[in-house]
Design a protein around this motif. Structure first.
Motif, PDB file in Angstrom:
ATOM      1  N   SER A 158      18.660  97.407  64.624  1.00  0.00           N
ATOM      2  CA  SER A 158      18.134  96.149  64.089  1.00  0.00           C
ATOM      3  C   SER A 158      16.744  96.366  63.497  1.00  0.00           C
ATOM      4  O   SER A 158      16.418  95.855  62.414  1.00  0.00           O
ATOM      5  N   GLY A 194      14.034  88.665  62.752  1.00  0.00           N
ATOM      6  CA  GLY A 194      13.186  89.189  61.685  1.00  0.00           C
ATOM      7  C   GLY A 194      13.997  89.741  60.531  1.00  0.00           C
ATOM      8  O   GLY A 194      13.676  89.517  59.355  1.00  0.00           O
ATOM      9  N   HIS A 195      15.068  90.433  60.874  1.00  0.00           N
ATOM     10  CA  HIS A 195      15.956  90.980  59.864  1.00  0.00           C
ATOM     11  C   HIS A 195      16.567  89.860  59.023  1.00  0.00           C
ATOM     12  O   HIS A 195      16.608  89.919  57.791  1.00  0.00           O
ATOM     13  N   ILE A 196      17.009  88.823  59.689  1.00  0.00           N
ATOM     14  CA  ILE A 196      17.616  87.676  58.998  1.00  0.00           C
ATOM     15  C   ILE A 196      16.601  86.994  58.084  1.00  0.00           C
ATOM     16  O   ILE A 196      16.905  86.636  56.946  1.00  0.00           O
ATOM     17  N   HIS A 234      15.658  95.723  59.659  1.00  0.00           N
ATOM     18  CA  HIS A 234      14.517  94.885  59.311  1.00  0.00           C
ATOM     19  C   HIS A 234      13.578  95.635  58.369  1.00  0.00           C
ATOM     20  O   HIS A 234      13.125  95.107  57.346  1.00  0.00           O
ATOM     21  N   SER A 243      14.064  91.043  66.809  1.00  0.00           N
ATOM     22  CA  SER A 243      14.280  91.948  65.683  1.00  0.00           C
ATOM     23  C   SER A 243      15.393  91.428  64.782  1.00  0.00           C
ATOM     24  O   SER A 243      15.293  91.463  63.551  1.00  0.00           O
ATOM     25  N   ASN A 244      16.450  90.925  65.402  1.00  0.00           N
ATOM     26  CA  ASN A 244      17.545  90.354  64.621  1.00  0.00           C
ATOM     27  C   ASN A 244      17.060  89.173  63.787  1.00  0.00           C
ATOM     28  O   ASN A 244      17.421  89.044  62.616  1.00  0.00           O
ATOM     29  N   SER A 297      13.993  88.340  56.651  1.00  0.00           N
ATOM     30  CA  SER A 297      13.755  89.186  55.480  1.00  0.00           C
ATOM     31  C   SER A 297      14.901  89.064  54.487  1.00  0.00           C
ATOM     32  O   SER A 297      14.690  89.031  53.269  1.00  0.00           O
ATOM     33  N   GLN A 298      16.110  89.003  55.017  1.00  0.00           N
ATOM     34  CA  GLN A 298      17.266  88.888  54.134  1.00  0.00           C
ATOM     35  C   GLN A 298      17.240  87.567  53.368  1.00  0.00           C
ATOM     36  O   GLN A 298      17.597  87.519  52.186  1.00  0.00           O
ATOM     37  N   ASN A 299      16.793  86.519  54.029  1.00  0.00           N
ATOM     38  CA  ASN A 299      16.682  85.232  53.337  1.00  0.00           C
ATOM     39  C   ASN A 299      15.648  85.295  52.219  1.00  0.00           C
ATOM     40  O   ASN A 299      15.833  84.675  51.163  1.00  0.00           O
ATOM     41  N   ARG A 300      14.595  86.049  52.444  1.00  0.00           N
ATOM     42  CA  ARG A 300      13.582  86.198  51.388  1.00  0.00           C
ATOM     43  C   ARG A 300      14.178  86.969  50.216  1.00  0.00           C
ATOM     44  O   ARG A 300      13.902  86.646  49.055  1.00  0.00           O
ATOM     45  N   ILE A 301      14.987  87.985  50.502  1.00  0.00           N
ATOM     46  CA  ILE A 301      15.649  88.734  49.436  1.00  0.00           C
ATOM     47  C   ILE A 301      16.561  87.804  48.635  1.00  0.00           C
ATOM     48  O   ILE A 301      16.555  87.819  47.402  1.00  0.00           O
TER      49      ILE A 301
END
Lengths: 187, 187
Positions: free
Chosen positions: B129, A132-134, B133, A129-130, A136-140
DNA sequence: GTTCTAGTGTGACAAACATCACAATTTTAA
DNA sequence: TTAAAATTGTGATGTTTGTCACACTAGAAC
């Protein structure tokens, strides 16, 4: 097939064979054909999916009926409409096969049961999950800092194989530009 | 101060007083002033932060030296450069105070220790998390489907308080448009 | 093979947005 | 208080991108 899932988990959290057998008992093995839907916008989301082979697209359809690619799901990816999955609400997105696809699926109750019964798996899910979160943030960050052209080059660099597997129209939808604009980009 | 953190955790995972005392022993209580940096791009990221009061901005600076707001962190938010935090690498982003800010911070080793020693907290971190996400994915959908004007209205609706607390320049940087364009948006 | 469809490229034009410039106002700091 | 700095609005102009239209191609279905 099972070995791919085991290897995948082992990369983060090594499991014994017994532990993995226990893990596997919570999953269902499923095959889908090109264009099949695993999740339909507006319907219930029973499962979360691990992609063994194949390719999927996670789509959001706006009020105007236009489709936007939120994510591609390739081999070794976990995908679902996580918001709907975790809150047991109706899907806001659809998950559809771009190619014939083989997955392991797990229900929310089995996900929670497995997490409780085997702390190693809760640790695994947390790390996933972490990550995945990272991602998504890179895509932002990519949307904030880069032009359509630059986003295209970044994608090309990160997932070179994608270009033989999906249409330009879908790539454009993922990048957030029109098909025509993508067609005119330099490199 | 401590009660805010307890209430926050209790919303997802109720804790006994003893359990919370144990949790709290892993955190440091810190106060920062406006413009202070909690994380500096290029440096180590020792901690992850829970915001008790105040307001922070998570900034990514591109090659041209232009700053982009990846995220605002308000009361009750967890923030860090998670990529650098979890992999113990150098920060790709900076975390800076917009207002005087009070936080609880936790190191990666304490985060992992706490997760292992108290499974309830691993469950809590997993849920947090997942929510993070999902939030990031919603922001991506917003970029894919909406014009600057629409993104502005969505932000206004979701965080109405933000507009009294941060400059238009920062809002523009969060929305991914120029200051001038934001200034000209209709509503 | 033939038809049908999805995918693709490209021209013409309009809309959205960035950039540069400058003035007015507010906030900050000495 | 007063000077310096930050914030904001707005005009002018150019670039980027979206939209509509049409033609071409390749592969799928029959």
């Amino acid at each position: 097939m099972e070995i791919k899932l085991k290897d995948h988990i082992d990369k983060l959290i090594p499991l014994t064979d017994d532990e993995f057998a226990f893990v596997l008992s919570h999953f269902k093995f499923e095959k889908y054909h090109k264009n099949d839907f695993l999740i339909q916008q507006g319907e219930d989301v029973d499962d979360c999916y691990y992609v063994v082979t194949g390719l999927l697209k996670l789509i959001y359809m706006d009020q105007g009926g236009k489709q936007h690619i939120v994510s591609f799901a390739m081999e070794d990816w976990w995908e679902s409409d996580f918001s709907a999955f975790f809150t047991q609400s109706k899907a806001k997105m659809s998950l559809q096969c771009i190619e014939n696809t083989v997955v392991f699926s797990i229900s929310l109750s089995d996900y929670q049961k497995l997490s409780t019964e085997l702390p190693k798996m809760e640790r695994f899910f947390l790390q996933k999950s972490n990550l995945g979160h990272i991602a998504s943030q890179n895509r932002i960050i990519s949307f904030l800092t880069s032009s359509a052209n630059e986003r295209y080059e970044q994608l090309l660099k990160q997932y070179p194989t994608l270009f033989q597997r999906v249409s330009k129209t879908l790539l454009a939808s993922y990048l957030g530009v029109s098909r025509e604009t993508l067609s005119r980009l330099s490199s």
